[in-house]
Design a protein around this motif. Structure first.
Motif, PDB file in Angstrom:
ATOM      1  N   VAL A 158       0.833  -1.194   0.000  1.00 38.66           N
ATOM      2  CA  VAL A 158       0.000   0.000   0.000  1.00 38.66           C
ATOM      3  C   VAL A 158       0.874   1.253   0.000  1.00 38.66           C
ATOM      4  CG1 VAL A 158      -1.718   1.299   1.311  1.00 38.66           C
ATOM      5  CG2 VAL A 158      -1.880  -1.182   1.159  1.00 38.66           C
ATOM      6  N   VAL A 159       0.429   2.266  -0.736  1.00 35.21           N
ATOM      7  CA  VAL A 159       1.108   3.561  -0.797  1.00 35.21           C
ATOM      8  C   VAL A 159       0.301   4.565   0.010  1.00 35.21           C
ATOM      9  CG1 VAL A 159       1.826   5.454  -2.307  1.00 35.21           C
ATOM     10  CG2 VAL A 159       2.122   3.080  -3.050  1.00 35.21           C
ATOM     11  N   LEU A 195      -0.722   4.794 -13.338  1.00 32.59           N
ATOM     12  CA  LEU A 195      -1.669   5.253 -12.325  1.00 32.59           C
ATOM     13  C   LEU A 195      -2.910   4.367 -12.296  1.00 32.59           C
ATOM     14  CD1 LEU A 195      -1.233   9.065 -12.894  1.00 32.59           C
ATOM     15  CD2 LEU A 195      -1.016   7.941 -10.674  1.00 32.59           C
ATOM     16  N   ASP A 196      -3.390   3.983 -13.459  1.00 31.35           N
ATOM     17  CA  ASP A 196      -4.557   3.106 -13.521  1.00 31.35           C
ATOM     18  C   ASP A 196      -4.270   1.770 -12.839  1.00 31.35           C
ATOM     19  OD1 ASP A 196      -7.044   2.040 -14.206  1.00 31.35           O
ATOM     20  OD2 ASP A 196      -6.370   1.415 -16.189  1.00 31.35           O
ATOM     21  N   ASP A 197      -3.147   1.158 -13.173  1.00 34.93           N
ATOM     22  CA  ASP A 197      -2.829  -0.179 -12.655  1.00 34.93           C
ATOM     23  C   ASP A 197      -2.410  -0.165 -11.187  1.00 34.93           C
ATOM     24  OD1 ASP A 197      -3.437  -1.337 -15.054  1.00 34.93           O
ATOM     25  OD2 ASP A 197      -1.375  -1.462 -15.761  1.00 34.93           O
ATOM     26  N   ASN A 198      -1.933   0.971 -10.697  1.00 40.47           N
ATOM     27  CA  ASN A 198      -1.472   1.037  -9.310  1.00 40.47           C
ATOM     28  C   ASN A 198      -2.448   1.723  -8.369  1.00 40.47           C
ATOM     29  OD1 ASN A 198       1.437  -0.039  -9.086  1.00 40.47           O
ATOM     30  ND2 ASN A 198       1.556   1.279 -10.902  1.00 40.47           N
ATOM     31  N   MET A 199      -3.586   2.143  -8.892  1.00 41.82           N
ATOM     32  CA  MET A 199      -4.528   2.891  -8.063  1.00 41.82           C
ATOM     33  C   MET A 199      -5.049   2.065  -6.887  1.00 41.82           C
ATOM     34  SD  MET A 199      -5.438   6.066  -8.112  1.00 41.82           S
ATOM     35  CE  MET A 199      -5.450   6.688  -9.784  1.00 41.82           C
ATOM     36  N   ASP A 200      -5.078   0.736  -7.035  1.00 44.55           N
ATOM     37  CA  ASP A 200      -5.553  -0.096  -5.920  1.00 44.55           C
ATOM     38  C   ASP A 200      -4.572  -0.119  -4.757  1.00 44.55           C
ATOM     39  OD1 ASP A 200      -3.664  -1.571  -7.408  1.00 44.55           O
ATOM     40  OD2 ASP A 200      -4.482  -3.467  -6.658  1.00 44.55           O
ATOM     41  N   ARG A 201      -3.354   0.384  -4.980  1.00 43.92           N
ATOM     42  CA  ARG A 201      -2.361   0.429  -3.911  1.00 43.92           C
ATOM     43  C   ARG A 201      -2.505   1.687  -3.060  1.00 43.92           C
ATOM     44  NH1 ARG A 201       3.391  -1.144  -6.653  1.00 43.92           N
ATOM     45  NH2 ARG A 201       3.939  -1.181  -4.448  1.00 43.92           N
TER      46      ARG A 201
END
Length: 273
Positions: A158-159, A195-201
């Motif tokens: 998580v970020v 950003l799309d692929d990492n937004m769940d983080r």
């Protein structure tokens, strides 16, 4: 370039203004420098935060790498601006110009080449300013953005804090200013994908990441339309947006659909014209 207390109040909430005053009084500004109207500083909080402001820009164009995602500027920015109300840091621009003027051209070229050899981001901006086109593909640019997500909080998936995407937005701007829309589109697309692929983080600073995504998506549409209106890549750009609307982060689907429609309309207008 005068900085007033009222001007600082205009860019933050009352609560943040008070926190900024406290930070300044507690001597939390560890470093502060100015070149022309650009001020950079390091402010101590739960860790050391980098701050940038432009004293000549409307609203001071503030940036800080802290996790604040509320309205207006953060307390670290406010502390720096209030420091400038009391005393603007001395301008190092003349000193920089004098050193550049005095430098031996061959030595200066060697220094620049050495710096470019070890700094890929700086090297890409150099090519953007003085070269022909982008030296990195979308996948390579995308990998660099992905690494920033991985490095921000390596202990966890998580970020929690915002990520500074300035180097990629600046790179895209360099290309756009020189009419290299295809290269700029590649940079924007890399940002959009990552950003799309990492937004769940993301588990904090939602506004920061959402604004970065919207900015990258708008930039991609503009540059794709300008660069690809007469090529098959125009169809590929629309297909990319439509595919992301179906397979990407669900709550970003509407934005992808809007972007695909907007791009199709822009391309149709150019074709009709």
């Amino acid at each position: 370039m005068d900085v007033t207390e009222g001007g600082v109040r205009d860019v933050c909430t009352d609560a943040v203004f008070e926190r900024g005053e406290t930070y300044l009084a507690e001597n939390r500004i560890r470093e502060i420098h100015r070149v022309d109207t650009a001020v950079t500083a390091v402010v101590s909080g739960s860790r050391q935060y980098d701050v940038r402001v432009d004293l000549a820009a409307d609203g001071f164009d503030p940036w800080c790498d802290c996790p604040y995602d509320g309205p207006g500027a953060c307390k670290h920015v406010v502390a720096v601006l209030l420091r400038c109300v009391d005393e603007v840091p001395p301008d190092e621009g003349d000193r920089l110009d004098a050193a550049l003027d005095a430098a031996n051209p061959d030595a200066l070229r060697g220094f620049l080449r050495d710096a470019l050899a070890i700094d890929a981001a700086l090297r890409e901006r150099f090519f953007a300013r003085f070269g022909e086109s982008s030296t990195r593909s979308v996948d390579e640019l995308r990998s660099a953005v992905d690494r920033r997500f991985e490095e921000t909080n390596p202990e966890y998936y998580v970020v929690f804090e915002p990520i500074d995407f300035t180097e990629w937005f600046d790179l895209a701007t360099e290309y756009r200013e020189r009419g290299r829309d295809a290269s700029a589109a590649a940079v924007y697309r890399a940002l959009v994908e990552s950003l799309d692929d990492n937004m769940d983080r993301v588990d904090g600073a939602y506004d920061h990441f959402s604004q970065a995504f919207a900015r990258a998506l708008d930039g991609y549409v503009d540059c794709a339309a300008a660069a690809d209106r007469e090529t098959e890549r125009a169809t590929d750009a629309v297909a990319f947006l439509e595919e992301r609307a179906e397979s990407g982060t669900p709550y970003l689907a509407d934005q992808f659909e809007r972007a695909a429609t907007e791009l199709q309309e822009e391309l149709a207008e150019e074709s009709d014209g």
